[in-house]
Each structure stands twice: as structure tokens, then as C-alpha cells.
Design an enzyme around this catalytic site. Sequence first.
Site, PDB file in Angstrom:
ATOM      1  N   CYS A   2       0.967  -1.091   0.361  1.00 51.92           N
ATOM      2  CA  CYS A   2      -0.031  -0.102   0.228  1.00 51.92           C
ATOM      3  C   CYS A   2       1.042   1.481  -0.184  1.00 51.92           C
ATOM      4  CB  CYS A   2      -0.717  -0.033   1.103  1.00 51.92           C
ATOM      5  SG  CYS A   2      -1.803  -1.496   1.337  1.00 51.92           S
ATOM      6  N   ARG A  27       5.845  -0.070  -6.169  1.00 43.38           N
ATOM      7  CA  ARG A  27       5.351  -0.564  -4.362  1.00 43.38           C
ATOM      8  C   ARG A  27       4.282  -1.449  -4.719  1.00 43.38           C
ATOM      9  NH1 ARG A  27       6.683   2.616   0.348  1.00 43.38           N
ATOM     10  NH2 ARG A  27       5.284   2.351   1.256  1.00 43.38           N
ATOM     11  N   TRP A  74      -3.024  -2.827  -1.510  1.00 46.78           N
ATOM     12  CA  TRP A  74      -2.070  -4.457  -1.897  1.00 46.78           C
ATOM     13  C   TRP A  74      -2.495  -5.403  -0.530  1.00 46.78           C
ATOM     14  CZ3 TRP A  74       1.268  -7.693   0.583  1.00 46.78           C
ATOM     15  CH2 TRP A  74       1.760  -8.289  -0.223  1.00 46.78           C
ATOM     16  N   ASN A 100      -1.469   1.793   5.556  1.00 46.13           N
ATOM     17  CA  ASN A 100      -0.346   1.213   4.897  1.00 46.13           C
ATOM     18  C   ASN A 100      -0.004   0.565   5.962  1.00 46.13           C
ATOM     19  OD1 ASN A 100       1.757  -0.510   4.086  1.00 46.13           O
ATOM     20  ND2 ASN A 100       3.114   1.363   3.960  1.00 46.13           N
ATOM     21  N   GLY A 101       0.004  -0.789   6.124  1.00 42.41           N
ATOM     22  CA  GLY A 101       0.308  -1.582   6.916  1.00 42.41           C
ATOM     23  C   GLY A 101      -0.833  -1.970   7.796  1.00 42.41           C
ATOM     24  N   GLU A 483      18.749 -18.813  -5.584  1.00 43.74           N
ATOM     25  CA  GLU A 483      18.370 -17.372  -6.491  1.00 43.74           C
ATOM     26  C   GLU A 483      17.234 -17.357  -7.719  1.00 43.74           C
ATOM     27  OE1 GLU A 483      17.551 -14.406  -5.596  1.00 43.74           O
ATOM     28  OE2 GLU A 483      17.367 -13.234  -7.400  1.00 43.74           O
ATOM     29  N   LYS A 487      13.508 -17.329  -8.245  1.00 40.81           N
ATOM     30  CA  LYS A 487      12.807 -16.570  -9.655  1.00 40.81           C
ATOM     31  C   LYS A 487      11.937 -16.953 -10.013  1.00 40.81           C
ATOM     32  CE  LYS A 487      15.418 -12.038  -9.890  1.00 40.81           C
ATOM     33  NZ  LYS A 487      15.207 -11.966  -7.980  1.00 40.81           N
ATOM     34  N   GLU A 490       8.601 -16.932  -8.493  1.00 44.56           N
ATOM     35  CA  GLU A 490       7.985 -15.296  -8.727  1.00 44.56           C
ATOM     36  C   GLU A 490       8.013 -14.580  -9.450  1.00 44.56           C
ATOM     37  OE1 GLU A 490      10.049 -11.728  -7.138  1.00 44.56           O
ATOM     38  OE2 GLU A 490      12.082 -12.702  -7.679  1.00 44.56           O
ATOM     39  N   HIS A 506      20.689 -37.121  -0.619  1.00 48.79           N
ATOM     40  CA  HIS A 506      19.429 -37.688   1.056  1.00 48.79           C
ATOM     41  C   HIS A 506      18.258 -36.839   0.531  1.00 48.79           C
ATOM     42  CE1 HIS A 506      23.321 -38.497   3.409  1.00 48.79           C
ATOM     43  NE2 HIS A 506      24.143 -37.335   2.531  1.00 48.79           N
ATOM     44  N   LYS A 606       7.126  -4.390  -4.891  1.00 45.75           N
ATOM     45  CA  LYS A 606       8.730  -4.410  -4.914  1.00 45.75           C
ATOM     46  C   LYS A 606       8.798  -4.155  -3.657  1.00 45.75           C
ATOM     47  CE  LYS A 606      12.099  -3.233  -6.742  1.00 45.75           C
ATOM     48  NZ  LYS A 606      13.029  -4.512  -7.325  1.00 45.75           N
TER      49      LYS A 606
HETATM   50  C1  F6R Z   1      12.829 -11.581  -5.551  1.00 37.69           C
HETATM   51  C2  F6R Z   1      12.762  -9.782  -5.081  1.00 37.69           C
HETATM   52  C3  F6R Z   1      12.268 -10.160  -3.552  1.00 37.69           C
HETATM   53  C4  F6R Z   1      12.865  -8.675  -2.443  1.00 37.69           C
HETATM   54  C5  F6R Z   1      13.366  -9.186  -1.490  1.00 37.69           C
HETATM   55  C6  F6R Z   1      13.765  -7.832  -0.498  1.00 37.69           C
HETATM   56  O1  F6R Z   1      13.244 -11.111  -6.490  1.00 37.69           O
HETATM   57  O2  F6R Z   1      13.204  -8.566  -5.374  1.00 37.69           O
HETATM   58  O3  F6R Z   1      13.127 -11.782  -2.839  1.00 37.69           O
HETATM   59  O4  F6R Z   1      15.257  -9.381  -2.846  1.00 37.69           O
HETATM   60  O5  F6R Z   1      11.346  -8.658  -1.378  1.00 37.69           O
HETATM   61  O6  F6R Z   1      13.533  -6.818  -0.829  1.00 37.69           O
HETATM   62  P1  F6R Z   1      14.231  -5.493  -0.495  1.00 37.69           P
HETATM   63  O7  F6R Z   1      15.951  -6.173  -0.552  1.00 37.69           O
HETATM   64  O8  F6R Z   1      13.915  -4.632  -0.640  1.00 37.69           O
HETATM   65  O9  F6R Z   1      14.618  -4.991   0.813  1.00 37.69           O
END
Ligand code: F6R
Length: 611
Positions: A2, A27, A74, A100-101, A483, A487, A490, A506, A606
Site C-alpha cells: 500500500c 510498490r 495491496w 499502509n500497514g 536465487e 526467480k 516469482e 539424502h 516491489k
Molecule cells: C526477488 C526480490 C525479493 C526482494 C525482497 C527484499 O526477486 O526482489 O525477494 O529481494 O523482497 O526486498 P529488499 O531488498 O527491498 O529488502
Amino acid sequence: MCSVVGYLGSKDASLFLLEGLSRLEYRGYDSAGIACMSDNELKIVKERGYLSALEHCVYRQGCMGNVGIGHTRWATHGKATQNNAHPHTDCNNKVAVVHNGIIENSSQLIGQLKNDDHTFSSQTDTEVIAHLIATLQNKHNDLNDLVVDLVAQLDGAYAFLALLKDYSETMIAVRNQSPLCIGIGDDEIFVASDVLAFAHYTKNVIFLPDQTFALLVKNTVKVFSFDGQAIMIEPQEVMVDHQIAQKDSYQHFMLKELYEQPQAIINTIKSLPAQFEEQNKKQISYDLTQIEQIHFIACGTSRHTCLIVQHFFSFIANIKTTVHLSSEFVHEQLFDTPNTWYIFVSQSGETADTLHALRHVKKETTACTMAIVNVAFSTLAREVDLVLCTKAGPEVAVASTKTFTASIALLYWLANKCAHKKELINNNEFDNVANQLTHASNVLQQSLDNYRDTITFSLASKLIDAPYYIFLGRQQGHTLAKEAALKAQELAYMPALAVAAGELKHGPLALIEDGLPVIIFSSQNAEVYKKIISNVQEVKARGAYVLAIIFTGQDELATLADKSFVIASVTPLLEPIAMVSVMQYLVYCIAQQRGCAIDKPRNLAKSVTVE
Ligand code: F6R
């Protein structure tokens, strides 16, 4: 997550509210709304979906006034419906709130208010704030007293703005943990979750401290602590790049950002000597030669950065390191051991779990805290003792790419700086760090160029219908596997497992069946390489379709794999930078061919500003 925005001035508030919200779109959100005070009446317009939908409603229904608040939601409590979109009001439409929260005790408060004949029209936790304000208006004639009483009843992390019909020229702005800042313009005041919303109108900003509220009337900002004491805060001048990032000719921001990685690394390393000197001027006493232990704390991809860089600090600078997940770390017992540092890594600097972890450290220890962020004026950057910023430029795609590699580069430099100060490496070796990083970033670029066509035109299509993927690796390769799995989940909505190759026998080996894609990250370390060969033989023998990201000269692995991507050699610790782009691009193409929303994956945001 939000976002809230607010405006008080002589112009039509709705114009700024819509514009400010669009600047905070990065965001993530699923619905949006605004409220304006118009002829002493609260006019509210809200809509599900994109801001363009809200814009149409605002133009159709009209929502004018010189004081207004806006929101992108959100969903946390209740589905993404028009009804659940903010602003929310009390029973008589006399109070409007955007938030927001999370109000953690909302169920209890709603129960109490329902007993007093309040009717709720949404499933959100936010609506309770509007009803509570309306109730408290019967008790308090003074707004300051009202807010003090209000915040004493709310539990959780929140930033909210409220308009009251009975105080038609006033806005209430309250902050408890979630970020909120106030921009002081000429004859107008802006409020937002992030300065980016109004940075093109004013550089004079008050970052509302935690547990404070502000009463805003035309041209006046009065700030109070939660117990009602007035606080004097001078606005600070904030230099923010407020240009809105453009996709240029790229199809997605993610693709553009993937290609921007070499430049992000180079800009970051160039900036570090000056940034480091700047931190040296701070009043806090710290000495790199004395650090005995570092705790790294982060979420998601940023945590993967930590898992990679911890080896830099232990192998190069001889410092003991531990990596923590922010959300788990907040429950841990802390010990105030001397010469211990806590380093928080976060692209946004607004991640609620990471901020909570920082506050836990500050409360329980006297240790030095440091942030590695991409957003210089973020809450995390402001609350730590020391901060170093990656210079990756704005990262718009939800999935982190360029800030991942730029923060690895930054922390490689810092580990070497520690080693240099401790005289573990000499001047030449330290001077060579920038060359090593530049070379690794060139290899990242070359690998992308070399394999782009193969991945786009033949490989991705072979993988899109797989039931799931297994990513394998050892050491740094294992972190890259994590990682990659993140990816794949998501971006491509694909179930994916990251397995430490040594763990195969294992358990996970039972998953291997004919044609299952197994993607393995090799290593230049001869010992590790030998073991990886055995692991690949194990999965091949059970029918896996093996893709291997290998280094020049690793012919045995190339022969075993169904497809290999050959990467030029780099400084061994920098292998993750060199190998990552092929993986990122592969997942990008799979997601694209599966028709996924690459820059804004479903359900994700984001900036994760709620725990
Ligand atoms: C995955 C991604 C998320 C962020 C995570 C932390 O591609 O971008 O896993 O890494 O939400 O976000 P920050 O780095 O902004 O604390």
C-alpha cells in the site's frame, strides 16, 4: 504494498493524488482510491485494478477539493474489491482514512465498535480507524488529544492519513513504523509513503519520526509524539532522482535492468571510495580492523546477496559471519558481544521485516549497524549508523536483478577494504579489486550476449511445460541455485527446488524422473568441480535433462550435460556475478513464454512494507 499520498494547498488535490500514486506504482497494488474535502463534504472515489481505472472514475464522477488523500492498496485483510479499496469511512461519512500497514488488534476493536452499533462496510483492518476517530470525536474537542487517545488503542505497524468533515482544512498524518514523509512546497504541503511521490515539486522534506503524528493545516505542519508533546523538526533538503524510469526499447523493465547490471556494478564501485570517506566523517567510532563478527540480515534476493558475500568477509578479511532471515531474526535472543557488526541488505530500504530486525538490534545491543541499500533516502538508510548505497539507479521490476549484482560488488569491495586495513592484502591487491569486479561484470555481459538467442529461440520453449525444476550447486553455486529457484517461482510461477548438490542422495534424488530439468551451477574450484561431475552423473543416470552453467575448459561436464553455457573464468569468489545473467535470462524467457506478468508478478510488490 500500500501507498498513501496527501495534498493540502490551493490547487485541485486530485491532480497531485493521481500523479503521486502513479509515481508510487512500483510498490505494487490491486486497487486505488482518493478522498477530497469539497464544500465541507467528503467526496470519495475508489476502484479496483489499475490507476487508469480510478482516473476514469475521478473524471466521470468528479472529486475536487484543496485537501485530499489517496491510496493504492495491496490486499492483506479482505480481497481486492472496490469495497475494500481505501479510503474508508465511518458510518456517517464524516471521516476518511487511507492506511499502509496492519492494525493487529482490528478484530477486537471492530467487535467493540459493533457492540456500540457501528456498521462496517469492508473486510479491511483500516476501516476501524475511521470508526474509532468518529467515536473519539464525541470525547475530545481537541484534535491533538483525539490522536493521542487513538494511537494508544491501535496495535501494529501503520502509517495513515485522515480527513475529518468537522476539521475540513486539516489533515492528520500518523506514523508507527511504516514510512511517511511530508514535503513542504510553496503554499502547499504533500504527504506520501515515499518522497518519490512529490520529489519533483519540493526538496524540503520532513521524514516523520517513528511514533509521531502531524496535524497539517494550510502551510503549517505541527508534529507531536504519541504522548502529545510537540516536536520541532526542520525539513531536510533531499536530492532524489525523480525522473520516472523508462523502459526505452526493452519489452520489460526486468530485461532492461538485466542489461544494466555491468553499468550498475561499475557505477557502484566508482562511488565507493567517496561514500566510504563520507561515512568516516560520522561521529560514530568504528574501526574496520576491529570487526570480529558480522551478522548479515535480509529477505529474499537480498538474503542471497548475504549468503554470497559472507564468504568474502570470512575468506578475504578473516571475519566470522552469520546470515539471518529478517523475519526469523526478530525472534532471536541477541547477545551484546563486542566488535560485532550487523549489516542489513535491502534494495528498497523499506522492507518491514528488515526494519524490524534493525530495531531489534538497536534495542538489544550497542553494536554498529550498517545498511546496504539502493534507495539512499530510505528508512533503513536513515536509521542505521553507517550506510553504503549501490548506484544501480531505480529498479522498477519487482524481481531484483541489477541491485543483486551491484550489492555483491559493493560488499566484495568492503570485504577487501577490511582486509586492506588489517594488512591482510597489500596496496596492489586492493587496487586490483575494481579490475576484478569490472572483469566479472564484462563476463556477465558476454554470457548474456552469447546465449541470448539460444535461450530465446530454442531452450526456453523446451522447459515451459516441465512440472518443476531442480537447481543444483555447491557453495556459491548453491546460493545461485536458491536465487534461481526464487526467480522461477516469482516470475514463471514454476515450482522450483534449490538443492545443495551434496544433499541429492539424502532425499531429492527420488524426485528425478525422465526429462525433469535439472540446472546445475559449476565451480572453478577443482575439488568442487569433481564432486559436481558425480552429481550430474547421478541425475543423468535417472533420466534428468541437464543444463549446466560451466566455466571455460570444463569439457567433461559439457559432455555430460544436455546443454551447457560456457562462462569465461573470473576471480573465484566472483563466480556468482559471472554466472547469474544466463540464469536470470533463462527464467525471464520461460516466464515470458508462459505468459506471466514479468515486471509485476501476481500477488507480489516491489517494496514489502508489511510483515
Ligand atoms: C526477488 C526480490 C525479493 C526482494 C525482497 C527484499 O526477486 O526482489 O525477494 O529481494 O523482497 O526486498 P529488499 O531488498 O527491498 O529488502
